[in-house]
Design a protein around this motif. Structure first.
Motif, mmCIF file in Angstrom:
data_model
loop_
_atom_site.group_PDB
_atom_site.id
_atom_site.type_symbol
_atom_site.label_atom_id
_atom_site.label_comp_id
_atom_site.label_asym_id
_atom_site.label_seq_id
_atom_site.Cartn_x
_atom_site.Cartn_y
_atom_site.Cartn_z
ATOM 1 N N VAL A 105 -30.949 4.784 82.887
ATOM 2 C CA VAL A 105 -31.384 5.790 81.683
ATOM 3 C C VAL A 105 -30.645 6.804 81.693
ATOM 4 C CG1 VAL A 105 -33.629 7.439 80.742
ATOM 5 C CG2 VAL A 105 -33.436 4.638 81.394
ATOM 6 N N HIS A 157 -30.608 10.222 80.637
ATOM 7 C CA HIS A 157 -30.882 11.597 80.987
ATOM 8 C C HIS A 157 -31.106 11.098 82.160
ATOM 9 C CE1 HIS A 157 -31.459 15.454 79.725
ATOM 10 N NE2 HIS A 157 -32.809 14.887 80.009
ATOM 11 N N ALA A 207 -38.960 16.871 79.905
ATOM 12 C CA ALA A 207 -38.809 15.417 80.090
ATOM 13 C C ALA A 207 -38.912 14.622 81.184
ATOM 14 C CB ALA A 207 -36.984 15.657 80.391
ATOM 15 N N GLU A 250 -38.143 8.386 71.084
ATOM 16 C CA GLU A 250 -37.468 7.150 72.423
ATOM 17 C C GLU A 250 -38.120 8.071 73.314
ATOM 18 O OE1 GLU A 250 -37.608 3.560 70.665
ATOM 19 O OE2 GLU A 250 -37.032 4.251 72.619
ATOM 20 N N LEU A 294 -27.955 20.403 78.498
ATOM 21 C CA LEU A 294 -27.829 20.324 77.233
ATOM 22 C C LEU A 294 -27.096 20.580 76.384
ATOM 23 C CD1 LEU A 294 -32.204 21.289 76.503
ATOM 24 C CD2 LEU A 294 -31.008 18.729 77.762
ATOM 25 N N GLU A 313 -24.062 11.747 76.084
ATOM 26 C CA GLU A 313 -24.219 10.335 76.384
ATOM 27 C C GLU A 313 -25.041 10.963 77.521
ATOM 28 O OE1 GLU A 313 -22.298 7.847 75.571
ATOM 29 O OE2 GLU A 313 -23.614 6.805 76.304
ATOM 30 N N SER A 314 -25.182 12.030 78.157
ATOM 31 C CA SER A 314 -26.581 12.156 79.065
ATOM 32 C C SER A 314 -27.463 12.874 78.386
ATOM 33 C CB SER A 314 -25.738 13.491 80.014
ATOM 34 O OG SER A 314 -25.339 14.881 79.115
ATOM 35 N N LEU A 315 -27.612 12.799 77.117
ATOM 36 C CA LEU A 315 -29.161 12.878 76.326
ATOM 37 C C LEU A 315 -29.624 12.296 75.856
ATOM 38 C CD1 LEU A 315 -27.619 15.976 74.504
ATOM 39 C CD2 LEU A 315 -29.182 16.254 76.467
ATOM 40 N N ILE A 316 -29.114 10.162 76.427
ATOM 41 C CA ILE A 316 -29.891 9.390 75.807
ATOM 42 C C ILE A 316 -30.519 8.919 76.320
ATOM 43 C CG2 ILE A 316 -29.272 7.319 76.176
ATOM 44 C CD1 ILE A 316 -27.591 7.490 72.916
ATOM 45 N N GLY A 317 -31.825 8.112 75.781
ATOM 46 C CA GLY A 317 -32.760 8.163 76.627
ATOM 47 C C GLY A 317 -32.932 6.319 76.538
ATOM 48 N N LEU A 321 -30.857 9.009 71.611
ATOM 49 C CA LEU A 321 -31.638 10.288 72.028
ATOM 50 C C LEU A 321 -33.318 10.213 73.484
ATOM 51 C CD1 LEU A 321 -31.459 13.339 70.497
ATOM 52 C CD2 LEU A 321 -29.952 12.049 71.971
ATOM 53 N N HIS A 322 -33.355 11.039 74.543
ATOM 54 C CA HIS A 322 -34.075 11.260 75.283
ATOM 55 C C HIS A 322 -35.621 12.009 75.033
ATOM 56 C CE1 HIS A 322 -36.085 11.008 79.465
ATOM 57 N NE2 HIS A 322 -36.465 10.540 79.342
ATOM 58 N N GLY A 324 -37.373 13.590 76.054
ATOM 59 C CA GLY A 324 -37.514 15.420 76.820
ATOM 60 C C GLY A 324 -36.444 15.659 76.533
ATOM 61 N N THR A 325 -35.726 15.047 76.171
ATOM 62 C CA THR A 325 -34.641 16.269 75.308
ATOM 63 C C THR A 325 -34.899 16.996 74.675
ATOM 64 O OG1 THR A 325 -33.157 14.468 74.071
ATOM 65 C CG2 THR A 325 -32.497 14.383 76.655
#
Lengths: 159, 145
Positions: A19, A21, A63, A156, B29, B48-52, B59-60, B62-63
């Motif tokens: 994952v 993030h 998060a 998600e 972020l 890319e690093s925001l993907i869950g 997006l995740h 949490g972001t």
């Protein structure tokens, strides 16, 4: 919540590394059993919200609580289709500031499961002090991807 | 407080864009502040690093939650120009749609600004303003001045 089984090499740990993030936050699986999850987040400079004090940002807790809560949704009794989950809502209480330069621990437990919904509570604390710095309740929809037209899926969280 | 005094201009107003560049997690972020008149929009460009969820992709959550909470704090800073950062007491997020891999925007409204506590409501959307992907509301403790 009682003691959770310490696990670091479960398949869910592998899942966590994929994952993007969760990996970017540095989340590491520290304990797991069906319906419960424990994650460690090592203190890191990029997580800081207040550069004057070095305290991590509340958004990091958001998060991580979201992600660990999703991991606590029991999998054993669910079908493959049901395992696709989406966060419906998440409410967080911030009880005390986190101490800087200390790892964050987040533990979540699913306390009710219906055919469509999982109810999960979670708490965040630090290794040096068991008192909660934040606690949360979240609900997740099970089987979230089934018959969901594009654009109508829920958020998600951790699926 | 050093952080806020460093970004306070000669007119006593906070430079919100400068503030965001000094908060490591906001940089992580990739959030930036856009001000149009008295309206403040926070922008979180996709990365890319925001993907869950890599399968959808989405997006995740949490972001998105973090963006909502951050937007609430920025709105409070803009409207009340306090001497220290507001502290979050509680925050609740409703996830309405999955976050697609594209820019996300958020705006906050202060529903009640008391002497010690403020109630702030926030909404996040992507390409269509009328189709929010998440909404949130929270209480924040303000330093008594």
């Amino acid at each position: 919540m009682g003691d959770i089984t310490p696990v670091t090499d479960h398949s869910i740990a592998e899942h966590l590394r994929h994952v993007p993030h969760a990996a970017a936050l540095g989340m590491q699986l520290a304990g797991y059993e069906d319906g419960r999850a424990l994650v460690r987040v090592p203190y890191a400079e990029h997580l800081v919200g207040d550069p004057d004090t070095g305290v991590i940002h509340g958004g990091v807790l958001t998060a991580v609580l979201d992600n660990v809560s999703g991991m606590a949704v029991p999998r054993a009794s669910l079908s493959e289709a049901q395992r696709a989950i989406a966060t419906l809502d998440l409410r967080i209480d911030y009880m005390r500031p986190a101490k800087p330069h200390e790892d964050l621990m987040v533990e979540a437990e699913c306390y009710q499961l219906t055919r469509a919904i999982a109810f999960v509570r979670a708490r965040a604390y630090q290794a040096s002090d068991d008192r909660a710095i934040a606690s949360s309740v979240a609900t997740f929809m099970l089987g979230a991807n089934r018959a969901a037209p594009p654009g109508f899926g829920a958020g998600e969280g951790a699926s | 407080m050093k952080l806020l005094s460093e970004v306070r201009g000669d007119d006593e107003r906070l430079d919100l864009s400068a503030l965001v560049t000094r908060i490591p997690y906001a940089q992580f972020l990739g959030v930036r502040v856009e001000e149009r008149g008295n309206e403040i929009t926070l922008v979180m460009p996709f990365k890319e690093s925001l993907i869950g969820n890599v399968m959808l992709p989405a997006l995740h959550g949490g972001t998105i939650g973090a963006l909502l909470e951050f937007t609430a704090v920025i709105q409070l800073l803009a409207e009340s120009q306090p001497s220290s950062l507001p502290k979050t007491i509680d925050f609740a997020i409703d996830y309405l749609r999955s976050g697609r891999p594209e820019a996300t925007y958020a705006r906050a409204t202060i529903a009640k600004h008391g002497r010690r506590v403020a109630n702030v409501q926030v909404e996040a959307w992507q390409s269509v303003r009328s189709k929010p992907i998440a909404s949130g509301h929270g209480h924040f403790m303000l330093k008594e001045s």
